[in-house]
Write an enzyme that holds these catalytic residues in place. Structure first.
Site, PDB file in Angstrom:
ATOM      1  N   ASP A 149       2.786  74.663 -14.997  1.00 21.11           N
ATOM      2  CA  ASP A 149       2.302  75.617 -15.990  1.00 21.11           C
ATOM      3  C   ASP A 149       0.782  75.458 -16.038  1.00 21.11           C
ATOM      4  O   ASP A 149       0.206  74.513 -15.488  1.00 21.11           O
ATOM      5  CB  ASP A 149       2.970  75.360 -17.351  1.00 21.11           C
ATOM      6  CG  ASP A 149       2.973  76.615 -18.200  1.00 21.11           C
ATOM      7  OD1 ASP A 149       3.855  76.771 -19.061  1.00 21.11           O
ATOM      8  OD2 ASP A 149       2.081  77.461 -17.990  1.00 21.11           O
TER       9      ASP A 149
HETATM   10  C1  GLC Z   1       1.146  80.095 -19.775  1.00 19.82           C
HETATM   11  C2  GLC Z   1       2.647  80.018 -20.021  1.00 19.82           C
HETATM   12  C3  GLC Z   1       3.487  80.326 -18.820  1.00 19.82           C
HETATM   13  C4  GLC Z   1       2.780  81.311 -17.920  1.00 19.82           C
HETATM   14  C5  GLC Z   1       1.540  80.626 -17.387  1.00 19.82           C
HETATM   15  C6  GLC Z   1       0.782  81.494 -16.375  1.00 19.82           C
HETATM   16  O1  GLC Z   1       0.502  79.018 -20.366  1.00 19.82           O
HETATM   17  O2  GLC Z   1       3.140  78.811 -20.581  1.00 19.82           O
HETATM   18  O3  GLC Z   1       4.743  80.817 -19.300  1.00 19.82           O
HETATM   19  O4  GLC Z   1       3.633  81.685 -16.855  1.00 19.82           O
HETATM   20  O5  GLC Z   1       0.673  80.245 -18.454  1.00 19.82           O
HETATM   21  O6  GLC Z   1       0.148  82.530 -16.969  1.00 19.82           O
END
Ligand code: GLC
Length: 741
Positions: free
Chosen positions: A289
């Site tokens: 993440d």
């Molecule tokens: C965010 C979210 C995740 C998302 C990622 C990319 O922090 O937790 O669900 O896919 O960033 O944007």
């Protein structure tokens, strides 16, 4: 699955790669926006949050900022993927550099959050889940993939299948609700819709199932908080949807921000190796993440970014989304012998394999600006979005007011009735508010006689305005709820009631003694007992996407008969959270005595239970029988449409294990089916409940199915059910199921 020759090609390519190039494949770059301030997007955000720039300046900067894609790094082979590219020309421009200007010509992988539609934004997942319709879930995912791949996207960071039982957590809006079985079915349908059987097709995109694992169980419903639970609970109530998505073929997994029992998922070898790879045989790639690897320092599991990078790669964390710690530290960790190069090779090989599976080596340019222009917001996509929204809108109360006559003079009150952008909901980052049809747009287009007031002026109820409206309307359409940024990521709420001014406004409306139809736009269950009491009609519309207004018009004026049912419990008070139907009975479940499991200041019953939703017709259930075959309960029942409207009824089947060697939930959803019933029609429904599905984990974490009495329920929601009790004799589960699944 790759062919042998493809696998050989990857191994040959790997053998020619330098250390830098290998690390480059694990680096996913988020476009940093470099504007007049020459700072990153995050720093720009902080400048807005702490008031150094206004929201208007922030917006202007973002729209005018040059997106810096670090093209020198790209040319040097140091970038393997981007998160955030969402247009064909940029994607092709960057791909051209990767393929034609780097030493090895390895194609880029473009990832993006396509969670509920790309540009044709459909209802938020918590809304669409209320359709209880896997075919619809797959159809909208297919549509999203067609649009997103036209814009150059190869992977979506979806489906999000975090079981969410705590309405305080803002990210319940991104998932399918509180039930583990329904969430698994939802996730499987999404994976199939995104990827199809041919992930290399130009309109297929890889599914990245998230957030692995148990993110929905964050303590106190506070985002990014700790997750701590028994292994039995984790395996029974949270892991199955991720596993189901992997069995459906998801090609990527995103570990969650949270820890599990003290080990952050991002560096949790037990999770990423023992469960994901060894138990579940996952053979795709993992992508962190955003910034999650670096944040292991904040977690307190790593002393610094170098330590975090080492722990993560050793645990099986493969692609680094945006934290840059792999880019900065992995090469020296390998050179110093802190990490064996074969660990790095395995991670790079997994990434190259997914790129190969997506056809990127053979067809690195998967779209054109022309295809993008032709694909985006096609009329037929809007029709799908409208259908999905109609199927997601839950009728919670109707005191014989709906459907409205088309000649009704409607007094519309509430800013959300007009605010298009709010219809998008959370995580609609490619959406454009101007594409949305608001309620006011829809009543205009359908020539309904209406008046509109925001209802609140400078924080006070516009009593004078409302008095004027009351003189000329037949009824009030009160539109309230949450703004889209009050749910989704980093949007937990410690109080999930309506704002005081909104309740005050509703109380004034109540004083005019005219019917009040309340429409909710929100991203989570709300604790709204007063709103339920003071409204004659309550319509849960969630955040319905681009066709919001038209879908609500269809329901209110009878173009469609509502059929949706809740997939999350609505509590009476915030203090009851987490509140969910599949709860344990306790030794003192209730009754007249004071000394039972209850609150002094709230009922034990929810405001609205899981599986609840009304229709313009009524359904009667009868004839429940349960027979046994060698390995299943055969459940039969009859459902009759006793009203005047044709409709669709979501029939639910629950089971309770009445006495077991670990206490079991009072109900667990084991099957559901949505059936069409014409007015007056009766249909028989049949469910097969496998004995294998009745199991649970014993004290030694062995999966067991015990003989004993089971109560089998069939009904139109988790409370109003018929039931029979049947006995299951000794049953041997198939070999191999006993171990952790
Ligand atoms: C965010 C979210 C995740 C998302 C990622 C990319 O922090 O937790 O669900 O896919 O960033 O944007």
């Amino acid at each position: 699955m790759l062919t042998e020759s493809q696998q050989i090609k990857i191994q040959k390519l790997l053998s020619t790669m330098t250390l830098e190039e290998k690390v480059g494949q694990l680096h996913q770059c988020g476009p940093s926006l470099v504007g007049a301030f020459q700072v990153s997007f995050d720093e720009l955000l902080n400048m807005m949050f702490d008031g150094r720039i206004s929201e208007e300046e922030f917006g202007k900067l973002i729209s005018t900022a040059h997106r810096d894609f670090h093209e020198e790094d790209l040319r040097a082979g140091l970038i393997g993927s981007y998160n955030g590219v969402n247009d064909a020309s940029t994607a092709n421009r960057l791909q051209k550099i990767a393929v034609e200007e780097t030493r090895l010509g390895i194609p880029l992988l473009f990832g993006y959050d396509v969670v509920h539609g790309f540009r044709t934004v459909t209802p938020i997942p918590l809304a669409e889940a209320c359709a209880w319709e896997p075919e619809l879930w797959e159809e909208t995912a297919r549509m999203a993939a067609k649009e997103a791949t036209a814009a150059g996207i190869h992977m979506t960071f979806a489906p999000m299948v975090d079981v969410g039982k705590d309405a305080r957590w803002g990210r319940v809006s991104e998932g399918a609700g509180e039930d583990v079985y329904l969430t698994a079915r939802y996730g499987m349908a999404k994976v199939t819709g995104f990827q199809t059987a041919d992930p290399a097709a130009q309109d297929s995109m890889a599914a990245c199932v998230k957030h692995f694992a148990g993110y929905g169980a964050v303590e106190a419903g506070r985002d990014y908080n700790r997750v701590d639970m028994s292994l039995q609970k984790l395996y029974e109530e949270y892991l199955p949807p991720y596993k189901a998505c992997i069995e459906a073929g998801a090609r990527a997994v995103m570990p969650a921000f949270n820890d599990i029992n003290g080990i952050p998922c991002t560096v949790n070898k037990w999770l990423l190796q023992d469960i994901l790879r060894k138990e579940w045989k996952f053979d795709g790639m993992t992508v962190s993440d955003a910034n999650a690897i670096a944040e292991c320092v904040e977690h307190g599991i790593a002393a610094d970014h170098r330590e975090a990078a080492m722990q993560a790669l050793l645990a099986g964390m493969e692609m680094d989304m945006g934290s840059c710690v792999y880019k900065e530290h992995i090469q020296s960790l390998i050179e110093e012998g802190r990490i064996d190069e074969d660990i790095l090779d395995q991670a790079v090989s997994d990434v190259l394999q997914v790129k190969m599976e997506l056809g990127l080596f053979d067809h690195p340019y998967q779209t054109t600006a022309l295809r993008e222009e032709q694909e985006i917001l096609k009329p037929e996509y809007r029709a799908v979005a409208r259908k999905a929204a109609v199927k997601s809108i839950v009728l919670l109360k109707n005191e014989n007011v709906l459907p409205l006559n088309k000649a009704t003079k409607v007094g519309i009150v509430g800013s959300l009735a007009k605010d298009k952008a709010e219809m998008l909901g959370a995580w609609a980052i490619a959406g454009n508010g101007n594409d949305c049809i608001s309620i006011v747009d829809a009543v205009e287009q359908h020539q309904v006689s209406y008046g509109f007031l925001e209802g609140i002026i400078d924080g006070k109820v516009d009593v004078e305005g409302l008095e004027g409206m009351a003189k000329s309307c037949d009824m009030f359409l009160f539109v309230t709820g949450e703004n889209k940024d009050e749910s989704g990521e980093a949007a937990s709420r410690a109080d999930i009631t309506l704002k005081t001014e909104q309740l005050a406004l509703l109380e004034v409306l109540k004083g005019f003694d005219k019917p009040i139809v309340t429409v909710l736009f929100n991203g989570r269950p709300l604790a709204i007992p007063e709103t339920v009491k003071w409204s004659d009609v309550l319509v849960e519309a969630w955040h319905p996407g681009v066709e919001a207004g038209n879908a609500i018009y269809d329901i209110l004026f009878g173009n469609a008969n509502p059929s949706a049912k809740l997939t999350m419990t609505f509590p009476d008070k915030t203090g009851q959270c987490p509140m969910y139907y599949a709860h344990i009975n306790t030794g003192r479940p209730g009754g007249k005595s004071k000394f039972t499991s209850r609150y002094l200041d709230a009922p034990n019953e929810p405001l609205f239970p899981f599986g609840f939703g009304l229709s313009y017709t009524n359904y009667e259930y009868s004839g429940l029988t349960v027979k046994k075959t060698e390995n299943a309960f055969c459940v039969e029942a009859e459902i009759t449409n006793t009203g005047k409207w044709d409709g669709e009824e979501i029939v639910q089947c629950y089971v309770r294990d009445l006495a077991a060697s670990r206490v079991r939930p009072v109900k667990q959803l084991k099957a559901f089916s949505k059936i069409k019933l014409c007015a007056g029609e009766t249909k028989k429904i049949l469910f097969q409940i496998s004995f294998d599905s009745l199991g649970f984990y014993d004290r030694e974490m062995k999966y067991i199915v015990e003989p004993g009495e089971f109560e089998v329920f069939v009904g139109g929601n988790s409370v109003d059910c018929m039931s029979v009790t049947v006995r299951l004799e000794q049953y041997e589960i198939p070999a191999g199921m006993r171990e952790k699944q």
